[in-house]
Every structure is written in structure tokens, then in C-alpha cells.
Design a protein around this motif. Structure first.
Motif, PDB file in Angstrom:
ATOM      1  N   HIS A  96       6.875   7.573  -9.454  1.00  0.00           N
ATOM      2  CA  HIS A  96       5.890   7.061  -8.164  1.00  0.00           C
ATOM      3  C   HIS A  96       4.858   6.985  -8.918  1.00  0.00           C
ATOM      4  O   HIS A  96       3.757   6.246  -7.598  1.00  0.00           O
ATOM      5  N   ALA A  97       4.153   7.260 -10.061  1.00  0.00           N
ATOM      6  CA  ALA A  97       3.495   7.376 -10.562  1.00  0.00           C
ATOM      7  C   ALA A  97       2.313   5.662 -10.506  1.00  0.00           C
ATOM      8  O   ALA A  97       0.947   5.263 -10.459  1.00  0.00           O
ATOM      9  N   VAL A  98       3.318   5.393 -11.142  1.00  0.00           N
ATOM     10  CA  VAL A  98       2.826   3.559 -11.728  1.00  0.00           C
ATOM     11  C   VAL A  98       3.708   2.865 -10.651  1.00  0.00           C
ATOM     12  O   VAL A  98       3.349   1.203 -10.829  1.00  0.00           O
ATOM     13  N   ALA A  99       3.781   2.979  -9.423  1.00  0.00           N
ATOM     14  CA  ALA A  99       4.246   2.150  -8.449  1.00  0.00           C
ATOM     15  C   ALA A  99       3.249   1.929  -7.758  1.00  0.00           C
ATOM     16  O   ALA A  99       1.911   2.773  -7.445  1.00  0.00           O
ATOM     17  N   LYS A 100       3.578   0.012  -7.828  1.00  0.00           N
ATOM     18  CA  LYS A 100       2.538   0.055  -6.506  1.00  0.00           C
ATOM     19  C   LYS A 100       3.167  -0.283  -5.493  1.00  0.00           C
ATOM     20  O   LYS A 100       3.786  -0.736  -4.785  1.00  0.00           O
ATOM     21  N   PRO A 101       1.726   0.190  -4.160  1.00  0.00           N
ATOM     22  CA  PRO A 101       2.093   0.105  -2.948  1.00  0.00           C
ATOM     23  C   PRO A 101       2.957  -0.998  -1.685  1.00  0.00           C
ATOM     24  O   PRO A 101       3.663  -1.104  -1.116  1.00  0.00           O
ATOM     25  N   ASP A 102       2.794  -2.310  -2.275  1.00  0.00           N
ATOM     26  CA  ASP A 102       3.491  -3.587  -2.388  1.00  0.00           C
ATOM     27  C   ASP A 102       3.679  -3.842  -3.042  1.00  0.00           C
ATOM     28  O   ASP A 102       4.611  -5.210  -2.943  1.00  0.00           O
ATOM     29  N   ALA A 103       4.810  -3.563  -3.990  1.00  0.00           N
ATOM     30  CA  ALA A 103       5.549  -3.778  -4.924  1.00  0.00           C
ATOM     31  C   ALA A 103       7.113  -4.549  -4.933  1.00  0.00           C
ATOM     32  O   ALA A 103       7.820  -2.682  -3.763  1.00  0.00           O
ATOM     33  N   PRO A 104       7.573  -5.047  -4.631  1.00  0.00           N
ATOM     34  CA  PRO A 104       9.328  -4.897  -4.043  1.00  0.00           C
ATOM     35  C   PRO A 104       9.985  -3.848  -4.837  1.00  0.00           C
ATOM     36  O   PRO A 104       9.441  -4.098  -6.259  1.00  0.00           O
TER      37      PRO A 104
END
Length: 355
Positions: free
Chosen positions: A277-285
């Protein structure tokens, strides 16, 4: 053995205070596309090192300070100092970038002279500089003059061999580098060979500044051995801090004579989900985010099970639900399920090829 170059008075720039006075220094090694702001924050929650170092700012005629790397400095919430790392070979532009970095809350400027990537060293950057001591002399001189505060260097013991090793160490003294981080392999050895701790010991005896030993520091016990053998002021840890983000806390415990914390598989499971969750990009598939996590889990998996079953299944996950389900199966709750203190023999962290 060649005679050291005569150096002027040692630098008076004080290093940032360690978390605990009297203990060896610890630092998270900079790793490109890994040691960004979110990753540093997760590591800090597990037990921060004394120092962080950014991914490298690529410096060339058209370069500007990359915003996503600068975030690790200007949005630093770890409570620990962050050094800004640069890589490049053009002296004028390295000086320009170093001046630009002074406008931000950096702990100091760090020069990369160790990156073993062929795309880097073929441009005479990173580890490629180790082939040219005369160029290093000019680069270090220009940056020392440019940096009013801390100026540090990360390097390897040579390019193909150690022919220039002592000469470069003497240049570190000549230009009053404030801290040297030394990876005990040549550039061409990449990460494959045994670490030449004898070369790190030799460097400790030759340089005037504190030295951080880097390379295969896998645990608190291994850190103790490396420090005792080399006499280094501390250790810098990269891949094994991805695998075990509690390693810096464990080193402090061991050095204090305290019991070293045993990490459960449940804690590792929680670390993985927090990191996701920390490294997730909001718009990344989702597929891309899962693939991104695999570069971390390739290392984490070395301590999950001795057969590498977690790694085998993890590398084939396609969705977040798949990935988390695999983690839950292999990392159950309970104090009896422990994460390995050292990587399991033969369980190899390799680049993912299934995504």
C-alpha cells in the motif's frame, strides 16, 4: 604498497548523530527504483538506520533534480538524515547539481562511484569512474570545493581488479571526503563473488574518514563479524534490508548485548502488505503493482521457507488477492512460525520472469 598522498587537515564536518551514541553507524544502501520515500518510511517503522541515501540523481547537460527522488528529502518523515546521491561524469554539471541540492534539507551530497550497471559504467559514470583516478581527482576536488557541508562517496574496490584501489583511497584523503561507503567487490564482479572484506579492512586502515562496510551484511551476527574483522565505523545494508527491514534494530540490539529480536512470519506478512500500500500508485494497473511488489518479495522470500515454495507461487501471482492469499498461506499467525535470521541456502533472489 604505494605511499599515501599527503593530505591536509582532516575535515571538521560532523556527521549527523547516530540513533544511539557509542554504537556502530548503520545506513540503508541506495538502490535504484527501490529506496524511494515510501520505502524509507516503511523501513523506518521497522527500525530506522542512522542514515538514508536517495536513489541517484542522474546528472548530465540536460538534467534537473528528479522530483520523485527529491521527495525523499523534502518530504522525509523518517526522523533520520537523508543524503542526496548523484551520478555523472561531467564535472561542471555535477557541481551545478551539488549547488542545487544545497537548497534542500539534505544531510550531505554523496557521489556514486560504484554502480555496476553496464549502461552506467559505459558512460564513465558510477563504477566506470574507477578506471580513471585522474578524473576522480578532478571530480572529488570540484565537489569538495562546492559542498560546504558533508561530502560523502560510495564506491567499489575497483573496476576489473584493485589496481587503482590504493590510489583512489588516497584521493579520498586528499579531498577530505567526510564518509566513505565501500562495497567489497569490483564492478565486474557485480553481486556474484564473495565479498573481499580484506580490502575493506585495508581501506579502513588507509583512509582518514569513517568507513561503512557494504556487501552481504545479512544479519546482526554477520554485521558483528564484519565490524570486528574490518574495524569499520559501521555497515551499509541494501538487499538484505529489503528482505529483513528489522535488521538495523537487530544490529543495535546485538551491539548492546541485548537479545536479538526474533521476527515471526506474521510480522513479515504485515510488512509485505504495508509495503504494497505504501508504494502503490493510485493510477497504476493492479497487474503492474503486483509485478512491482515481486522485486521486493524476491528478497523477502529468501527467509520464508527453505524449499522456496513461497517464491515459486509468488512469482506467478497476477492479482493483489492472489498475492495476499499466497502470503497468508505461507506466513501464518503464531509465535512458533519464525522468519529465518539468514537467507536459506540455495533460495535465490532472482529477477521475476513470469510477469
Amino acid at each position: 604498497m604505494s605511499e599515501p598522498i599527503s593530505s591536509s587537515a582532516k575535515s571538521s564536518h560532523p556527521l549527523p548523530a547516530p540513533i544511539q551514541a557509542g554504537l556502530p553507524l548503520t545506513a540503508l544502501a541506495p538502490m535504484q527504483d527501490v529506496t524511494d520515500r515510501p520505502f524509507m518510511a516503511v523501513i523506518a517503522d521497522c527500525g530506522a538506520p542512522d542514515y538514508f541515501v536517495t536513489e541517484y540523481f542522474r546528472v548530465h547537460s540536460q538534467s534537473r533534480l528528479e522530483k520523485h527522488i527529491l521527495e525523499a528529502v523534502v518530504e522525509n518523515n523518517t526522523g533520520r538524515p537523508v543524503f542526496a546521491q548523484m551520478i555523472g561524469e561531467d564535472i561542471d554539471h555535477l557541481v551545478r547539481a551539488a549547488k542545487d541540492l544545497q537548497n534542500h534539507p539534505i544531510a550531505g551530497v554523496d557521489l556514486n562511484m560504484g554502480c555496476p550497471s553496464p549502461t552506467v559504467y559505459k558512460k564513465q559514470c558510477g563504477g566506470g569512474l574507477l578506471r580513471d583516478p585522474q578524473k576522480i581527482d578532478r571530480v572529488l576536488g570540484a565537489l569538495r570545493e562546492t559542498c560546504p557541508g558533508l561530502f560523502t562517496v560510495k564506491m567499489r574496490i575497483g573496476f576489473e581488479d584493485t589496481q587503482n584501489f590504493e590510489t583512489i583511497l588516497d584521493l579520498v584523503n586528499k579531498h577530505q571526503v567526510d564518509l566513505l561507503s565501500l562495497h567489497g567487490r569490483t564492478v565486474k564482479e557485480m553481486y556474484r563473488s564473495e565479498v573481499h572484506y580484506d580490502c575493506i579492512k585495508q581501506a579502513v586502515e588507509r583512509v582518514d574518514c569513517p568507513l561503512l562496510a557494504n556487501g552481504d551484511v545479512t544479519s546482526a551476527a554477520k554485521a558483528r563479524w564484519v565490524l570486528d574483522y574490518t574495524g569499520a565505523a559501521g555497515v551499509m545494508i541494501g538487499r538484505h534490508a529489503i528482505r529483513n527491514p528489522w535488521i538495523f534494530r537487530q544490529i543495535r540490539e546485538e551491539q548492546n548485548g541485548q537479545p536479538v529480536s526474533k521476527i515471526t512470519l506474521q510480522e513479515v506478512n504485515q510488512y509485505i502488505k504495508k509495503l504494497y500500500h505504501a508504494v502503490a500508485k493510485p493510477d497504476a494497473p493492479e497487474l503492474r503493482q503486483v509485478a512491482k511488489m515481486k522485486k521486493y518479495l524476491n528478497f523477502v522470500g529468501q527467509g520464508v521457507d527453505p524449499e522456496g515454495k513461497f517464491l515459486y507461487e509468488m512469482r506467478r501471482a497476477k492479482t493483489k488477492a492472489d498475492l495476499f492469499g499466497i502470503c497468508d498461506r505461507h506466513m501464518p499467525e503464531g509465535p512458533e512460525h519464525l522468519f529465518a535470521a539468514e537467507p536459506y541456502p540455495g533460495v535465490i533472489a532472482r529477477p521475476n520472469r513470469e510477469s
